[in-house]
Design an enzyme around this catalytic site. Structure first.
Site, PDB file in Angstrom:
ATOM      1  N   ASP A 165      49.883  34.101  18.740  1.00 21.63           N
ATOM      2  CA  ASP A 165      50.964  33.148  19.060  1.00 21.63           C
ATOM      3  C   ASP A 165      50.724  32.379  20.354  1.00 21.63           C
ATOM      4  O   ASP A 165      51.356  31.344  20.581  1.00 21.63           O
ATOM      5  CB  ASP A 165      52.299  33.898  19.231  1.00 21.63           C
ATOM      6  CG  ASP A 165      52.835  34.444  17.917  1.00 21.63           C
ATOM      7  OD1 ASP A 165      52.183  34.254  16.879  1.00 21.63           O
ATOM      8  OD2 ASP A 165      53.912  35.063  17.943  1.00 21.63           O
TER       9      ASP A 165
ATOM     10  N   CYS B 199      57.461  41.831  11.988  1.00 20.75           N
ATOM     11  CA  CYS B 199      58.095  41.070  10.907  1.00 20.75           C
ATOM     12  C   CYS B 199      59.164  41.894  10.194  1.00 20.75           C
ATOM     13  O   CYS B 199      60.033  41.339   9.529  1.00 20.75           O
ATOM     14  CB  CYS B 199      57.031  40.589   9.915  1.00 20.75           C
ATOM     15  SG  CYS B 199      55.666  39.784  10.755  1.00 20.75           S
TER      16      CYS B 199
ATOM     17  N   VAL C 268      49.168  43.934  32.245  1.00 21.36           N
ATOM     18  CA  VAL C 268      48.075  43.243  32.934  1.00 21.36           C
ATOM     19  C   VAL C 268      48.714  42.157  33.800  1.00 21.36           C
ATOM     20  O   VAL C 268      49.442  41.296  33.291  1.00 21.36           O
ATOM     21  CB  VAL C 268      47.060  42.655  31.939  1.00 21.36           C
ATOM     22  CG1 VAL C 268      46.017  41.835  32.674  1.00 21.36           C
ATOM     23  CG2 VAL C 268      46.399  43.777  31.142  1.00 21.36           C
TER      24      VAL C 268
HETATM   25  C1  LIG Z   1      61.563  39.453  14.358  1.00 16.37           C
HETATM   26  C2  LIG Z   1      60.263  38.832  13.972  1.00 16.37           C
HETATM   27  C3  LIG Z   1      59.999  38.569  12.635  1.00 16.37           C
HETATM   28  C4  LIG Z   1      58.790  37.977  12.266  1.00 16.37           C
HETATM   29  N1  LIG Z   1      58.568  37.746  10.936  1.00 16.37           N
HETATM   30  C5  LIG Z   1      57.374  37.231  10.564  1.00 16.37           C
HETATM   31  C6  LIG Z   1      57.076  37.067   9.185  1.00 16.37           C
HETATM   32  O1  LIG Z   1      57.880  37.410   8.305  1.00 16.37           O
HETATM   33  N2  LIG Z   1      55.872  36.527   8.852  1.00 16.37           N
HETATM   34  C7  LIG Z   1      54.959  36.169   9.806  1.00 16.37           C
HETATM   35  O2  LIG Z   1      53.881  35.708   9.454  1.00 16.37           O
HETATM   36  N3  LIG Z   1      55.221  36.314  11.131  1.00 16.37           N
HETATM   37  C8  LIG Z   1      56.396  36.837  11.514  1.00 16.37           C
HETATM   38  N4  LIG Z   1      56.654  37.016  12.849  1.00 16.37           N
HETATM   39  C9  LIG Z   1      55.658  36.520  13.841  1.00 16.37           C
HETATM   40  C10 LIG Z   1      54.525  37.482  14.046  1.00 16.37           C
HETATM   41  O3  LIG Z   1      55.040  38.744  14.329  1.00 16.37           O
HETATM   42  C11 LIG Z   1      53.648  36.964  15.178  1.00 16.37           C
HETATM   43  O4  LIG Z   1      53.139  35.719  14.807  1.00 16.37           O
HETATM   44  C12 LIG Z   1      52.498  37.888  15.491  1.00 16.37           C
HETATM   45  O5  LIG Z   1      52.947  39.164  15.807  1.00 16.37           O
HETATM   46  C13 LIG Z   1      51.689  37.320  16.667  1.00 16.37           C
HETATM   47  O6  LIG Z   1      50.717  38.246  17.081  1.00 16.37           O
HETATM   48  P1  LIG Z   1      50.271  38.292  18.602  1.00 16.37           P
HETATM   49  O7  LIG Z   1      49.263  39.385  18.713  1.00 16.37           O
HETATM   50  O8  LIG Z   1      49.921  36.935  19.052  1.00 16.37           O
HETATM   51  O9  LIG Z   1      51.576  38.702  19.405  1.00 16.37           O
HETATM   52  P2  LIG Z   1      52.457  40.010  19.289  1.00 16.37           P
HETATM   53  O10 LIG Z   1      52.294  40.663  17.990  1.00 16.37           O
HETATM   54  O11 LIG Z   1      53.842  39.617  19.706  1.00 16.37           O
HETATM   55  O12 LIG Z   1      51.842  40.974  20.405  1.00 16.37           O
HETATM   56  C14 LIG Z   1      51.790  40.595  21.744  1.00 16.37           C
HETATM   57  C15 LIG Z   1      51.935  41.828  22.618  1.00 16.37           C
HETATM   58  O13 LIG Z   1      51.357  41.553  23.879  1.00 16.37           O
HETATM   59  C16 LIG Z   1      52.091  42.262  24.853  1.00 16.37           C
HETATM   60  N5  LIG Z   1      51.818  41.662  26.161  1.00 16.37           N
HETATM   61  C17 LIG Z   1      52.127  40.409  26.567  1.00 16.37           C
HETATM   62  N6  LIG Z   1      51.702  40.212  27.829  1.00 16.37           N
HETATM   63  C18 LIG Z   1      51.117  41.355  28.233  1.00 16.37           C
HETATM   64  C19 LIG Z   1      50.515  41.754  29.442  1.00 16.37           C
HETATM   65  N7  LIG Z   1      50.422  40.930  30.484  1.00 16.37           N
HETATM   66  N8  LIG Z   1      50.027  43.010  29.513  1.00 16.37           N
HETATM   67  C20 LIG Z   1      50.107  43.861  28.466  1.00 16.37           C
HETATM   68  N9  LIG Z   1      50.681  43.517  27.307  1.00 16.37           N
HETATM   69  C21 LIG Z   1      51.177  42.291  27.182  1.00 16.37           C
HETATM   70  C22 LIG Z   1      53.521  42.073  24.402  1.00 16.37           C
HETATM   71  O14 LIG Z   1      54.358  43.092  24.956  1.00 16.37           O
HETATM   72  C23 LIG Z   1      53.399  42.177  22.895  1.00 16.37           C
HETATM   73  O15 LIG Z   1      53.719  43.473  22.425  1.00 16.37           O
HETATM   74  C24 LIG Z   1      57.843  37.631  13.263  1.00 16.37           C
HETATM   75  C25 LIG Z   1      58.097  37.892  14.599  1.00 16.37           C
HETATM   76  C26 LIG Z   1      59.283  38.504  14.966  1.00 16.37           C
HETATM   77  C27 LIG Z   1      59.553  38.790  16.409  1.00 16.37           C
END
Ligand SMILES: Cc1cc2nc3c(=O)[nH]c(=O)nc-3n(C[C@H](O)[C@H](O)[C@H](O)COP(=O)(O)OP(=O)(O)OC[C@H]3O[C@@H](n4cnc5c(N)ncnc54)[C@H](O)[C@@H]3O)c2cc1C
Length: 561
Positions: free
Chosen positions: A279, A42, A80
């Protein structure tokens, strides 16, 4: 118990840490295909402007710290490739050596996040000057390129990531065009409220193009569907994200109707030994009572905690999501929660709403500024459905209060009675959220009728009878074209001047005085009295951006903001 986690950022890192807190003996292995884990997604855009001064600051934990502090084994640059459900293993590729191996699990947590959408129909997205923003490497590459090259920047997509990226590149001194295919940026806000953000963007030099999508990208320009060409030596694609369901699909896990990974109450997928969070999953919206998707960090963390807890038999009440978000755009803070008009309509929920414009602090305080709040409630119950707030002050605080109310199933009566802290440096004795509840109750109980700012233009064009109840000097500075000025201070004496055979629409600066005038007029027996909710300040903000870009005939003699 051996827990394997796919994805090492928000959901993945939270799940790993929670498992360790619950079980000192668990073996925990976390795979991340990128270079970094546990970074602040974020905060990424703020590195572009230098508000976050170095990219190292974006990284909150590294594999070494994870091991030292929590005995969690983190393998970065490790993708993975496959989940082998029969053997309860995952196939992992070491991206540095190319080696592929299998790792066994007892419980697996999927938190792979969401991928930036890059439609094949847009040609040129693979060119070297086209970027997306998802991780630390992306933002470092973008900053190095954008600030190292002359030329303008096109940011495609007006959601959070696009708007924050555009703002921060502009603060870094770049000329930025923000392109959005819809008629507005920032979909959590209604079209009326978002005009404040449109104005803020253009006032700060962003070239905003709405209602026109990108059809192709060329080395020095972006070509839009309308044929318009935008000069751009750097392009950022931020048109949205799609849940990363590749592994889940391959493993035969159930996918939900919104194309996110299906999970049950406890975040278990259709395989009870595999959890999914963040997400990538489909969530339950407690207001629409429908499956939905929500790519936000707070829900991802809560889901990760709940999934880990469930592994150890700790029960968790899954109350679904309402969608609360916040954004800063230059000097404006904006926040929204729950449903807006678009989503309430789509869900078929009967609603009404009010605008409140009032000072965010006692107005004699040096940094007090107007706060614009829109509150939606269900009819006829008065249950609070959603709100949006924009202003220079604490919009997020007001929206957090309303988010709490929605979560507790609160009504306008509850919000009216909500006792909040007050000092003139922080707010007003009757806070905007209490005021919004009072205004809403007046509508709900039928004490007064209103029209929103977006109904004013057609009425003005049709020659409707508007009364401006501000004082003469205020009226002289700017008013609705053709409005009659009857100041509140003279209103009762001049009430006989008002025609009774047609509807009359009253406004002032913020609707407070016009509300009083409406009551006086209604009590005199006038049958068709309407308060302009949002009043002159709201109307000016609503009209301004479209007046500027279309050159259409104004319906105010001058704007007052
Ligand atoms: C620029 C930006 C600004 C944001 N601002 C906000 C905000 O202000 N407020 C808010 O609430 N949310 C914000 N978000 C959204 C928030 O960051 C996400 O909702 C949150 O990070 C989701 O968490 P997650 O664990 O699902 O995915 P992520 O945090 O994206 O982590 C997923 C990880 O899994 C890894 N991955 C995927 N597939 C594989 C695989 N096959 N093997 C190994 N690793 C893998 C990816 O490389 C990634 O690093 C923002 C996002 C971005 C990009």
């Amino acid at each position: 118990m051996k827990a394997v986690i796919i994805g090492g950022v928000t959901g993945g890192a939270s799940a790993a840490a929670r498992i360790r807190r619950l079980n000192e003996k668990a073996e925990i292995v976390m795979f991340e295909k990128g270079q970094h884990v546990s970074f602040s997604n974020c905060s990424l855009p703020y590195y572009l402007s230098g508000e976050v001064p170095s990219s190292d600051k974006l990284i909150l934990m590294d594999p070494e710290k994870f091991w030292k502090r929590n005995h969690i084994e983190v393998r970065v640059n490790s993708e993975v490739l496959e989940i082998n459900r029969g053997r309860k293993t995952v196939s992992v590729k070491n991206l540095e050596t190319g080696e592929v191996y299998e790792e066994a699990y007892d419980k697996l947590v999927l938190s792979p996040g969401a991928n930036p959408i890059l439609p094949r129909s847009i040609k040129g997205t693979d060119l070297p000057h086209v970027f997306t923003v998802r991780n630390v490497s992306d933002i470092v590459r973008l900053k190095d390129y954008a600030l190292g090259h002359e030329g303008e920047i096109a940011v495609v997509g007006g959601g959070f990531i696009g708007v924050e990226t555009a703002e921060n590149l502009s603060l870094a001194g770049k000329k930025v065009t923000l392109i959005e295919a819809a008629e507005q940026i920032m979909m959590p806000f209604d079209y009326d409220m978002v005009q404040i953000l449109h104005k803020e963007a253009v006032d700060h030099g962003i070239h905003l193009i709405l209602g026109d999508g990108v059809s192709r990208i060329e080395p020095d320009r972006v070509v839009l569907s309308s044929g318009t060409e935008v000069q751009a030596g750097t392009v950022v694609m931020a048109i949205g994200v799609a849940p990363d369901t590749g592994l889940a699909v391959k493993a035969g896990l159930k996918i939900g109707e919104t194309r996110g990974i299906w999970v049950n109450h406890n975040y278990q997928t259709s395989d009870p030994d595999i959890y999914a969070v963040g997400d990538a999953i489909e969530v339950y919206n407690r207001l629409t009572c429908r499956p939905s998707r929500l790519a936000l960090a707070g829900p991802a963390q809560r889901q990760a905690r709940a999934a880990a807890s469930h592994m150890y038999g700790e029960l968790h009440n899954n109350c679904g999501v309402i969608g609360s978000c916040a954004l800063k755009l230059f000097d404006m803070n904006a926040a929204a929660t729950g449903l807006n008009e678009k989503t309430a309509k789509a869900a078929g929920i009967p609603y009404d709403f009010v605008y409140v414009q009032q000072s965010d602090k006692v107005s004699i305080m040096p940094d007090s500024a107007p706060l614009h709040l829109k509150l939606l409630f269900e009819t006829p119950t008065g249950r609070i459905l959603g709100a949006q707030a924009i202003g220079k002050g604490s919009a997020d605080k007001r929206i957090d209060v309303i988010a709490a109310m929605i979560t507790m199933g609160g009504t306008l009566e509850d919000l009216k009675e909500l006792e909040l802290c007050y000092s003139p440096v922080f707010g007003t004795a009757k806070d905007a959220v209490n005021q919004a509840a009072l205004a809403g109750l007046n509508i709900l109980y039928g004490k007064i009728r209103q029209i929103p700012v977006y109904d004013v233009r057609p009425l003005v064009e049709a020659g409707a009878y508007f009364i401006d109840v501000r004082e003469v000097d205020e009226y002289a500075k700017g008013h609705v074209t053709g409005a009659v000025n009857i100041p509140l201070s003279e209103f009762r004496e001049r009430i006989g001047e008002i025609p009774t055979d047609r509807p009359v629409y009253l406004y002032c600066r913020t609707s407070h005085r016009s509300y009083q005038a409406c009551l006086a007029l209604m009590q005199s027996g006038h049958p068709q009295v309407y308060n302009v909710s949002g009043s002159f300040q709201g109307l000016c903000l609503y009209e301004y951006y479209n007046d500027m870009v279309t050159g259409r005939q104004r319906i105010v003699t001058d704007y007052i903001f």
